[in-house]
Design a protein around this motif. Structure first.
Motif, PDB file in Angstrom:
ATOM      1  N   UNK A 137       0.810  -1.221   0.000  1.00  0.00           N
ATOM      2  CA  UNK A 137       0.000   0.000   0.000  1.00  0.00           C
ATOM      3  C   UNK A 137       0.846   1.275   0.000  1.00  0.00           C
ATOM      4  N   UNK A 138       1.486   1.566   1.134  1.00  0.00           N
ATOM      5  CA  UNK A 138       2.195   2.837   1.249  1.00  0.00           C
ATOM      6  C   UNK A 138       3.527   2.843   0.507  1.00  0.00           C
ATOM      7  N   UNK A 139       4.118   1.666   0.312  1.00  0.00           N
ATOM      8  CA  UNK A 139       5.430   1.596  -0.325  1.00  0.00           C
ATOM      9  C   UNK A 139       5.359   1.532  -1.846  1.00  0.00           C
ATOM     10  N   UNK A 140       4.207   1.137  -2.404  1.00  0.00           N
ATOM     11  CA  UNK A 140       4.073   1.012  -3.849  1.00  0.00           C
ATOM     12  C   UNK A 140       2.892   1.809  -4.386  1.00  0.00           C
ATOM     13  N   UNK A 141       1.691   1.492  -3.911  1.00  0.00           N
ATOM     14  CA  UNK A 141       0.486   2.073  -4.507  1.00  0.00           C
ATOM     15  C   UNK A 141       0.422   3.591  -4.337  1.00  0.00           C
ATOM     16  N   UNK A 142       0.737   4.077  -3.152  1.00  0.00           N
ATOM     17  CA  UNK A 142       0.659   5.523  -2.910  1.00  0.00           C
ATOM     18  C   UNK A 142       1.748   6.284  -3.688  1.00  0.00           C
ATOM     19  N   UNK A 143       3.034   5.874  -3.620  1.00  0.00           N
ATOM     20  CA  UNK A 143       4.038   6.578  -4.430  1.00  0.00           C
ATOM     21  C   UNK A 143       3.736   6.519  -5.933  1.00  0.00           C
ATOM     22  N   UNK A 172      23.143   1.229  -5.071  1.00  0.00           N
ATOM     23  CA  UNK A 172      23.205   1.824  -6.398  1.00  0.00           C
ATOM     24  C   UNK A 172      22.591   1.004  -7.516  1.00  0.00           C
ATOM     25  N   UNK A 173      21.863  -0.069  -7.171  1.00  0.00           N
ATOM     26  CA  UNK A 173      21.220  -0.879  -8.202  1.00  0.00           C
ATOM     27  C   UNK A 173      19.996  -0.170  -8.781  1.00  0.00           C
ATOM     28  N   UNK A 174      19.385   0.713  -7.988  1.00  0.00           N
ATOM     29  CA  UNK A 174      18.230   1.482  -8.418  1.00  0.00           C
ATOM     30  C   UNK A 174      18.427   2.937  -7.994  1.00  0.00           C
ATOM     31  N   UNK A 175      18.005   3.888  -8.830  1.00  0.00           N
ATOM     32  CA  UNK A 175      18.145   5.296  -8.444  1.00  0.00           C
ATOM     33  C   UNK A 175      17.169   5.729  -7.356  1.00  0.00           C
ATOM     34  N   UNK A 176      16.083   4.949  -7.172  1.00  0.00           N
ATOM     35  CA  UNK A 176      15.087   5.307  -6.163  1.00  0.00           C
ATOM     36  C   UNK A 176      14.237   4.087  -5.844  1.00  0.00           C
ATOM     37  N   UNK A 177      13.501   4.188  -4.734  1.00  0.00           N
ATOM     38  CA  UNK A 177      12.633   3.073  -4.355  1.00  0.00           C
ATOM     39  C   UNK A 177      11.558   3.531  -3.385  1.00  0.00           C
ATOM     40  N   UNK A 178      10.512   2.732  -3.284  1.00  0.00           N
ATOM     41  CA  UNK A 178       9.402   3.036  -2.387  1.00  0.00           C
ATOM     42  C   UNK A 178       9.491   2.261  -1.088  1.00  0.00           C
ATOM     43  N   UNK A 179       9.081   2.883  -0.005  1.00  0.00           N
ATOM     44  CA  UNK A 179       9.083   2.218   1.298  1.00  0.00           C
ATOM     45  C   UNK A 179       8.137   2.925   2.247  1.00  0.00           C
ATOM     46  N   UNK A 180       8.300   2.667   3.530  1.00  0.00           N
ATOM     47  CA  UNK A 180       7.534   3.377   4.560  1.00  0.00           C
ATOM     48  C   UNK A 180       8.491   3.791   5.665  1.00  0.00           C
ATOM     49  N   UNK A 181       8.106   4.815   6.397  1.00  0.00           N
ATOM     50  CA  UNK A 181       8.982   5.367   7.423  1.00  0.00           C
ATOM     51  C   UNK A 181       9.369   4.310   8.461  1.00  0.00           C
TER      52      UNK A 181
END
Length: 268
Positions: A137-143, A172-181
């Motif tokens: 939810x917060x790590x993928x769908x919301x971003x 450094x495998x990805x420039x960015x990623x989704x997660x939660x606090x």
């Protein structure tokens, strides 16, 4: 009483005893490795066993999509699931919420390497991004929905857990990623120190702890009361909780009102 009747009574008593001793499985959504989850949630589950007198066993899954498949089949008697999972898998013949994290709202984040030149969401356009799973939810769908509304297109790669996202971005495998606090705070300093939060969402009702419709009302009440009674910080700090509070199904109506129509895709 004839021999046949006596035999049937004995079989019934043995079956009843075996059923009573069948452990309840407590499934934890695999945001982190199974080893880490067992280390942090295991003591909580042991505390529940002591307080309720029930046999409760830790469970998780190799990945979030597999966890979702098991949730759909009510494979777990008790489950700690993300808000969208609860919206999907709740119902009279499915799961019902009994608790949630106290004094907390879940916030999605996008992380980048600490020395990354990326400074705005627009800088992510056409970039590859790591996400835990399609229905996180917060790590993928919301971003993802935030980026889509802004007209920013990214190339998602699903890496199975929050820890894998943070590790992939830190290395450094990805420039960015989704997660939660919460899971970023719970990650190792060796990883979190190499990351910077680029964006943070508004807050939403946090993960649910819910019981399957197969769990009796008596057992559900024992489990929920035992959760509310946990105040030992040595148990709560490892999972980044201040405590557990009461929950009702309507607490997740705001998630349902988002009308997210997401389905896992082949890239997961």
């Amino acid at each position: 009483m004839n021999l046949r009747a006596l035999f049937l009574i004995v079989v019934l008593m043995l079956a009843t005893e075996a059923f009573a001793k069948t452990p309840l499985s407590f499934g934890i959504v695999p945001q982190q490795s199974a080893k880490r989850l067992a280390a942090t949630w295991g003591p909580i589950i042991e505390e529940l066993e002591q307080k309720t007198g029930l046999d409760i066993k830790f469970a998780t899954a190799p990945s979030i999509p597999i966890f979702e498949e098991r949730m759909a089949k009510q494979a777990y008697d008790i489950a700690y699931m993300n808000p969208y999972h609860y919206a999907l898998f709740s119902g009279p013949k499915a799961y019902r919420a009994i608790a949630k994290q106290s004094n907390k709202q879940i916030k999605g984040i996008i992380v980048v390497p600490i020395d990354s030149p990326i400074q705005t969401l627009e800088d992510l356009n056409q970039q590859e991004m790591a996400f835990p799973a399609p229905l996180s939810f917060a790590a993928t769908l919301i971003p993802k929905s935030t980026l889509e509304r802004a007209g920013i297109q990214v190339k998602p790669t699903y890496v199975q857990s929050h820890d894998s996202v943070y590790m992939g971005v830190a290395r450094g495998f990805f420039p960015a990623g989704g997660g939660v606090v919460r899971t970023l705070n719970a990650s190792s300093t060796a990883i979190s120190s190499k990351l910077r939060i680029l964006w943070e969402s508004s807050g939403f009702t946090p993960h649910a702890i819910a019981v399957s419709s197969k769990v009796s009302a008596e057992h559900a009440a024992k489990i929920s009361e035992a959760l509310y009674a946990i105040t030992d910080v040595s148990l709560l700090n490892p999972i980044e909780f201040s405590g557990f509070s009461k929950a009702s199904d309507s607490d997740w109506d705001s998630i349902r009102e988002l009308n997210i129509n997401a389905t896992p895709d082949s890239s997961r």
